[in-house]
Design an enzyme around this catalytic site. Sequence first.
Site, PDB file in Angstrom:
ATOM      1  N   GLU A 114       3.122   2.368  11.680  1.00 41.40           N
ATOM      2  CA  GLU A 114       1.995   3.147  11.146  1.00 41.40           C
ATOM      3  C   GLU A 114       2.493   4.465  10.572  1.00 41.40           C
ATOM      4  O   GLU A 114       3.574   4.918  10.924  1.00 41.40           O
ATOM      5  CB  GLU A 114       1.007   3.453  12.287  1.00 41.40           C
ATOM      6  N   LYS A 116       2.769   8.412  10.306  1.00 39.76           N
ATOM      7  CA  LYS A 116       2.543   9.547  11.203  1.00 39.76           C
ATOM      8  C   LYS A 116       1.809  10.600  10.389  1.00 39.76           C
ATOM      9  O   LYS A 116       2.368  11.256   9.517  1.00 39.76           O
ATOM     10  CB  LYS A 116       3.852  10.093  11.762  1.00 39.76           C
ATOM     11  N   GLU A 174      -6.652  11.195  14.094  1.00 43.62           N
ATOM     12  CA  GLU A 174      -6.125  12.390  13.459  1.00 43.62           C
ATOM     13  C   GLU A 174      -7.101  12.898  12.406  1.00 43.62           C
ATOM     14  O   GLU A 174      -7.531  12.136  11.538  1.00 43.62           O
ATOM     15  CB  GLU A 174      -4.808  11.969  12.790  1.00 43.62           C
ATOM     16  N   TYR A 223      -6.452   5.609  15.617  1.00 43.97           N
ATOM     17  CA  TYR A 223      -5.367   4.688  15.929  1.00 43.97           C
ATOM     18  C   TYR A 223      -5.191   4.361  17.407  1.00 43.97           C
ATOM     19  O   TYR A 223      -4.342   3.574  17.764  1.00 43.97           O
ATOM     20  CB  TYR A 223      -4.034   5.214  15.391  1.00 43.97           C
ATOM     21  N   LYS A 312      10.788  10.558  12.286  1.00 47.31           N
ATOM     22  CA  LYS A 312      10.377  11.643  11.391  1.00 47.31           C
ATOM     23  C   LYS A 312      11.154  11.616  10.080  1.00 47.31           C
ATOM     24  O   LYS A 312      12.332  11.258  10.057  1.00 47.31           O
ATOM     25  CB  LYS A 312      10.620  12.997  12.083  1.00 47.31           C
ATOM     26  N   CYS A 404      19.138  50.892  16.659  1.00 43.95           N
ATOM     27  CA  CYS A 404      17.938  50.082  16.448  1.00 43.95           C
ATOM     28  C   CYS A 404      17.258  50.504  15.140  1.00 43.95           C
ATOM     29  O   CYS A 404      16.988  51.696  14.936  1.00 43.95           O
ATOM     30  CB  CYS A 404      16.984  50.276  17.627  1.00 43.95           C
ATOM     31  N   CYS A 407      13.872  52.397  16.201  1.00 45.46           N
ATOM     32  CA  CYS A 407      13.760  53.649  16.949  1.00 45.46           C
ATOM     33  C   CYS A 407      15.063  54.437  16.985  1.00 45.46           C
ATOM     34  O   CYS A 407      15.110  55.525  17.550  1.00 45.46           O
ATOM     35  CB  CYS A 407      13.254  53.379  18.366  1.00 45.46           C
ATOM     36  N   CYS A 428      11.065  52.406  22.018  1.00 40.19           N
ATOM     37  CA  CYS A 428      11.110  51.656  20.760  1.00 40.19           C
ATOM     38  C   CYS A 428       9.723  51.176  20.346  1.00 40.19           C
ATOM     39  O   CYS A 428       9.075  50.394  21.047  1.00 40.19           O
ATOM     40  CB  CYS A 428      12.041  50.465  20.919  1.00 40.19           C
TER      41      CYS A 428
END
Length: 675
Positions: A114, A116, A174, A223, A312, A404, A407, A428
Amino acid sequence: MNKIRKELDLLKDKINSLNYMYYVLDDPEISDLEYDTLFIKLLSIEELNPDFITEDSPSQRVGSLPLDKFKSVDHKLPMLSLNNVFHSEDLTSYMERIEKKILKPYEKILFSAELKLDGLAINLLYRNGVLEVGSTRGDGFVGEDVTKNIKTIRSIPLKLIGNNIPNTIEVRGEVFISKNGFKKINSSHNEKKFANARNAAAGSLRQLDSNVVSKRPLDAFFYSIGECSNNFKINSQTELLSQLSKWGFKTCSINEPVLGKTGCQNFYKKILSIRDDIPYDIDGIVYKVDNILDQQQLGFISRAPRWAIAHKFPAEEKTTIINDVRFQVGRTGVLTPVASLESVEVGGVTVKNATLHNMDEIIKKDIHIGDTVSIRRAGDVIPEIIKVIKKNKNRQKIKLPSNCPECGSNIAKEDGMAFAKCTAPLICSAQKKGAIIHYVSKKAMDIKGVGEKLISRLVDENILNDISDIYKLDKKNLKNFIMNRTIREDSGKEYDITLGDKSIDNIINSIKGKMEVKLSNFIYSLGINEVGEVTARSLANKYKSINNLINAKYDDIILLKDIGPVAALNIYNFFQSKRNIDIINKIISAGLNFILDKSNNNLFNGQTYVITGKLKNFSRQDLEERIINNGGNISSSVSKKTYALIVGSDPGSKLDKAKKLEVKIMTEEKFINLK
Ligand code: IVH
């Protein structure tokens, strides 16, 4: 009266069936004008006879009064997720694992292949064939009640058709917005722009005003099923899909029963080659072992079925140039290098920045400013740089700043540690802002109306110094401060924040409305390093009060399941800091009250459960979590102290022992129905 009711029933059925023809089958039976005439007739009869309006009436699809918030709903059976594979080798390992379990060579196993769908999962509860509740997936156990919004989706049946309709059934699928639908909403002037169709669908479904939702082009494919009564029997996933369409649900037309790994891979290749022509977004293929008995045999691992896997698609990659690198300071002081890129479209989204993670990553990939690089964006994940494609002649080295950038304090980077940190959390402003933004965020205290820009400004002006200062905000200081201040965006654009009285009231009311808070949300909102929602929930369940947690010893915290040594140390150290305790005390003095989690209703208070055999509906871990989260205990062996034994199929010797000791024995179904 009866005559009117009869006429109304006929009219409702007629309109529901026309909807089905139009929205599910894509095969309209009559003209729009004829349809509208019937609909107006329905509305006028209902207006005169409001008592006859039922939940399955098509008139209920048009939206109603906006809600303040969504209620939560327990799913009758947990909504699971899917494990993923990306490469062919991983698919082979998956196949090898399952063939061992069902003793069938993987090339002989039938799968339902199926698409996705890249939308968001929903659960619909039908009782006696009528849609009663529609909810989002949430954490898999508890979702949000979005029934009103769901009803505006014309392709979703309000009433099931056909035969064999179970008394109670949860149907899962879905919700999505098609590629065209997405283009339409994004090009309309009065709508906010969404990054992609998935976000548009999610944003729409979670709208509190169902009138707005009814104008969004939402659609849904179904589904799977969750809880189901009537001993409804089905033999395969393929059969389930066809049964769902017979009941009136829209199922995705692109699916195929395929044989073995070869069949799966051929389907994958075919779909990948036509992906762009499919009218909605998909992000891979799902293979499901078709035979239900085989599915039962395979069972679950943690939160995902072993009988299904998502293959995927590779994330889209593009090349671009790094123009600059800046360092962003997060709420825990960690400096993250972020590359400014020549802007480029990846997966339908314009990308201008990409994370470089940390200095080690930059060295490992030999990344310099000016280089041409390939970048990738997978789903909602922040884009990242894969590798350097072409080194620029004048490439510039990326240097960790010694101070940094927010700061000016010193930066610490110990040898062997990937991350560099600003050493001044109390000074900071980036860290202060980050902590406060996290504190008010949805999953934390969920305080509305105070966005990032406002917080940033309030910190710059010393009105907010730490999270407890939120409770010092009042009408006066917000009004005096806010009016006519100029905000400068990154783009250089300037504008004034002119919060009106209404917005100020909203902020104050939202803060006041959140004085009663779940302990777990509060723990999460403290922003302790490595303490996410799940850990926060375990801590709340175990310690039950903030004072108990404050006084907890490291050795005790580490005993909690799922809490590793680093997180345990972070938690312990956090509460050793006098400043942190002062802040918590200030918040409590402001009147904050803690309630225990709703799920922690002590349903199984003090009861000890033992589990044996193979479970159908839960993974063992899920079931254990559910018992523990509701105040119960788990033991691995049956004794006189055992409250009950939960029995799956093929139980072990624990069952005999429970019988001998006369311990209560429960099936999985019986346990699920304990409420
Ligand atoms: S089956 C137990 N089938 O993917 C089976 N899920 O990563 C669970 N999804 O939460 C789901 N298309 O939202 C299934 N054809 C499909 C799907 C699908 C998309 C989503 C679903 C699920 C997520 C898991």
